[in-house]
Structure formats: C-alpha cells, structure tokens
Motif scaffolding. Structure first.
Motif, PDB file in Angstrom:
ATOM      1  N   TYR A  70       2.324   1.778  -3.481  1.00 40.57           N
ATOM      2  CA  TYR A  70       1.407   1.925  -4.324  1.00 40.57           C
ATOM      3  C   TYR A  70       1.125   3.399  -4.205  1.00 40.57           C
ATOM      4  O   TYR A  70       0.686   4.041  -5.255  1.00 40.57           O
ATOM      5  CB  TYR A  70      -0.035   1.154  -4.227  1.00 40.57           C
ATOM      6  N   PHE A  71       0.954   3.887  -3.219  1.00 40.79           N
ATOM      7  CA  PHE A  71       0.769   5.325  -3.062  1.00 40.79           C
ATOM      8  C   PHE A  71       1.788   6.095  -2.630  1.00 40.79           C
ATOM      9  O   PHE A  71       1.836   7.358  -1.967  1.00 40.79           O
ATOM     10  CB  PHE A  71      -0.379   5.523  -1.958  1.00 40.79           C
ATOM     11  N   SER A  72       2.963   5.790  -3.300  1.00 40.76           N
ATOM     12  CA  SER A  72       4.357   6.418  -3.064  1.00 40.76           C
ATOM     13  C   SER A  72       4.337   7.829  -3.273  1.00 40.76           C
ATOM     14  O   SER A  72       5.170   8.558  -2.620  1.00 40.76           O
ATOM     15  CB  SER A  72       5.335   5.735  -3.841  1.00 40.76           C
ATOM     16  N   GLU A  73       3.547   8.361  -4.401  1.00 42.98           N
ATOM     17  CA  GLU A  73       3.612   9.771  -4.658  1.00 42.98           C
ATOM     18  C   GLU A  73       3.070  10.537  -3.462  1.00 42.98           C
ATOM     19  O   GLU A  73       3.236  11.756  -3.559  1.00 42.98           O
ATOM     20  CB  GLU A  73       2.615   9.972  -6.121  1.00 42.98           C
ATOM     21  N   ILE A  74       2.300   9.815  -2.441  1.00 49.22           N
ATOM     22  CA  ILE A  74       1.786  10.715  -1.392  1.00 49.22           C
ATOM     23  C   ILE A  74       2.511  10.196  -0.139  1.00 49.22           C
ATOM     24  O   ILE A  74       3.038  11.126   0.468  1.00 49.22           O
ATOM     25  CB  ILE A  74       0.381  10.226  -1.372  1.00 49.22           C
ATOM     26  N   THR A  75       2.764   8.946  -0.084  1.00 47.02           N
ATOM     27  CA  THR A  75       3.319   8.445   1.325  1.00 47.02           C
ATOM     28  C   THR A  75       4.769   8.976   1.506  1.00 47.02           C
ATOM     29  O   THR A  75       5.343   9.273   2.492  1.00 47.02           O
ATOM     30  CB  THR A  75       3.328   7.089   1.266  1.00 47.02           C
ATOM     31  N   LEU A  94       0.839  -1.069  -0.062  1.00 39.53           N
ATOM     32  CA  LEU A  94       0.062  -0.072   0.150  1.00 39.53           C
ATOM     33  C   LEU A  94       0.839   1.463  -0.092  1.00 39.53           C
ATOM     34  O   LEU A  94       0.834   2.129  -0.816  1.00 39.53           O
ATOM     35  CB  LEU A  94      -0.968   0.156   1.320  1.00 39.53           C
TER      36      LEU A  94
END
Length: 373
Positions: free
Chosen positions: A37-42, A34
């Motif tokens: 997958y959301f690395s551009e935010i996390t 997860l």
C-alpha cells in the motif's frame, strides 16, 4: 469429562499448529499489504538499503583513514551518481551509433521472414500477407486518440513516480550511510524494553546477512555481464556494452535474472546476425548460467548467505506474485536477512543450528537411527 468426548491427541496437536499458522499467515499478509500500500515509499527505501549495503564498506574505510563521515558519505554518493550517469550515457551513445545498423538488420530480417512465409511451408500468397499487414495497421490506427492520450498519461505518471522514488532512495541511502546506527537505535526504542536487546542484535545480524548477499550478488552479476558481453563481442553482435549493463542489472535477481536478461543478447543476435549467431549466443548464455549455478552460487551465496537454491527460487516466485519485478529483486535479500535472524535467535536461545538447519543437540541421522517403540 467423559472419555467419549475427549479430543484425540492428534487433533490437539493439529489445532495447536493450525491456529499458530493462521496467526503467522495473517500477520504476514497484513505486513505485505502495508508494504504494498505504501510501495511508493517502501520500495525506494528498500533500494536505498541495498545501495547502502553495497557502499557502506567504502564509507567505513574512508572514516578509518581520518575522513569525516559526512564527507565520506558525500564522496561515495557522488561516486555512485557519476557511475550511474556514466553507464546510462555510454549505453545511450552505443544505441545512437549502432541504431541505424540495427534498424537495417531488422528491415532485412522482416524481408527474409516475409520470403520464408511466401516460399516456406506456410505457402502464403502476397494477398494473404498484405491482408495481415493491413489488419495490423488497422488495429494500430483503431486505437483512437483517447487511447493514445491515456497511454501518454500513464507513461507520464510512471515517469513521475520513478523520479520521485529515485530521489527518495538517494536521500535514504545518504542518511543510512551517514547515521544508520542512530536510525536503528531509534527504531529499537519503539519495542518493549525487555525485547530491545534481541531486536538490536537481530537487526545487526540481518544487516550482516544483507551486506554479504549484496556483495556476493555484485560479484556474480559482474561475472555474468562480462561473460555474456564478451561472448556477444566475439560473435560480432552489436550493442555489447548495453547488453552487459542489462545482464549486470538483471543478475541482481539470482539464478534466473542473468538468463532472462541474456535472452536480450540472443534476440539482438537473431535480428542482427541471423539464427546461427543467435544459437551460438544462446550457448554462451547457457554456459555462463552454468558457471553461475555450479561455481559462483555455491561458493559465494552458499558460504556468505547460506540460503538453499530451492529457497531462492521459491522466494523469487513469491516476490513476483506479490510485487512483480521489484518483489523478485527484494525477495531474496529478505530471505537472507530472515535466515540470519533465525540462526541468531537460535544461538541466543542456547540451541544453535547446524549447517543443515537442525539444532546441534539433534543428530542429522536421528530419525534414521531411532529404535522403533
């Protein structure tokens, strides 16, 4: 049940451990998936957290002196931006002023390399050298227009992601500095009521470990940067300030970061001054690395963060495997936070851990002093 169908005790223990380990591994894998997958935010939010851990002490100090917290947050944020822009400007200025000198050194070094290939043990002729140069030129020319367009598109997308991530990290840091307590209080309300007390206290303990790690890392990184940059300046290596900035940023990956970034100084010394200067530059990098490993890391990381060097190395390797450079940057702070939370939960359970990791009711030499059954 007949005795012949009873499961051995060892098998029961092994299966009990096995299914628990499988559940933990599955949960960890799902969490990592997860996050990736959301690395551009996390990733930007994580960088914002690291920046907050570094500067929140200044905001708190200003607030204690009567400065409104919002104004203190804005002042610290502006200071961070000015520092970042100033570093980039100084590095760019040094690169522009010394680029011609460095380019001349590269041209001269290539000429020396060509002479060595012709007159040295390789014994290559001019035709051989010209043939290799032609092959390289043909390979570059054969990339084609579409390949160049694809590369340019990839660079543009990466630049857009970087700019977006920068602003996300900046805004996240601003809100964390201004009302981090309220944000964490809201996160705690997402958990069951009975667990909120431990979740809240564990979060504050993790935050203490993170701030200690970041502050210790800044001190270590500053010593590494000053030591290597000073050595480069004494040896007459160009781009000393740029080298210091690169080492400072690289040292945020503990143990290996300063050494790897220090190799940039060795490479610049090799190109600009030759192999002897590069050798002395390598000795400087090794000396600074030894100072970090045997003095700074045990006294700062060991006391403030209490994470074993082997755990740091394993965390860095795992972080690189999962998310590359960003994973290496985030892995050790995550381990420091988990270490703090585990110790806190052990204390809450009434069985605090000793410095060696054993519970206090288990002597460290219990296994050696136990009498055989």
């Amino acid at each position: 049940m007949s005795a012949r169908y009873q499961v051995p005790v060892g098998m029961e223990i092994a299966t009990a451990w096995a299914w628990r380990l499988i559940v933990i591994a599955a949960a960890g894998f799902g969490l990592l998936w997860l996050l990736q997958y959301f690395s551009e935010i996390t990733v930007p939010i994580t960088i914002g957290l690291l920046g907050t851990a570094l500067t929140i002490g200044v905001v708190d100090a200003l607030e204690r002196r009567g400065v409104p917290r919002l104004l203190a947050t804005l002042l610290v944020t502006i200071l961070m931006l000015v520092t970042l822009v100033g570093l980039v400007t100084l590095v760019g200025q040094q690169l522009s002023t010394q680029f011609d000198e460095l380019r001349s050194s590269i041209v001269a070094g290539i000429g020396e390399l060509r002479d060595w290939a012709r007159n040295g043990p390789l014994g290559l002729s001019d035709d051989d050298l010209n043939g290799y140069v032609t092959q390289v030129q043909d390979a570059i020319a054969g990339t084609g227009r579409q390949a160049v367009i694809d590369q340019a598109t990839a660079v543009g997308i990466s630049l857009a992601h970087f700019v977006t991530g920068f602003f996300i990290a900046l805004f996240a840091a601003v809100f964390f500095l201004y009302e981090g307590d309220r944000i964490w209080a809201w996160v705690v309300t997402l958990f069951p009521r009975d667990a909120r007390g431990k979740v809240s206290s564990s979060g504050y303990r993790a935050w203490e470990s993170l701030t200690s790690f970041v502050r210790a890392t800044v001190i270590v990184a500053l010593v590494d940067a000053v030591g290597i940059a000073l050595g480069a300046w004494l040896l007459g290596v160009p781009l000393t300030f740029a080298i210091g900035v690169i080492v400072f940023l690289g040292a945020f990956v503990p143990i290996i970061g300063a050494f790897v970034s220090g190799m940039v100084a060795v490479l610049v010394a090799l190109v600009a001054q030759g192999p002897w200067t590069a050798l002395f530059m390598l000795l400087v990098v090794i000396a600074v690395q030894q100072l970090e490993s045997h003095v700074l890391q045990p006294f700062l990381m060991g006391r403030l963060v209490a994470v074993h060097p082997l755990a740091i190395i394993a965390a860095i390797a795992a972080g690189i495997t999962v998310s590359g450079v960003v994973g290496a940057l985030v892995a050790v702070p995550l381990v420091a936070c988990l270490n703090g939370v585990v110790k806190h939960l052990a204390e809450e359970a009434g069985n605090p851990l000793q410095p060696d990791g054993l519970p206090e009711d288990v002597p460290p030499d219990a296994e050696h002093s136990a009498e055989p059954a």
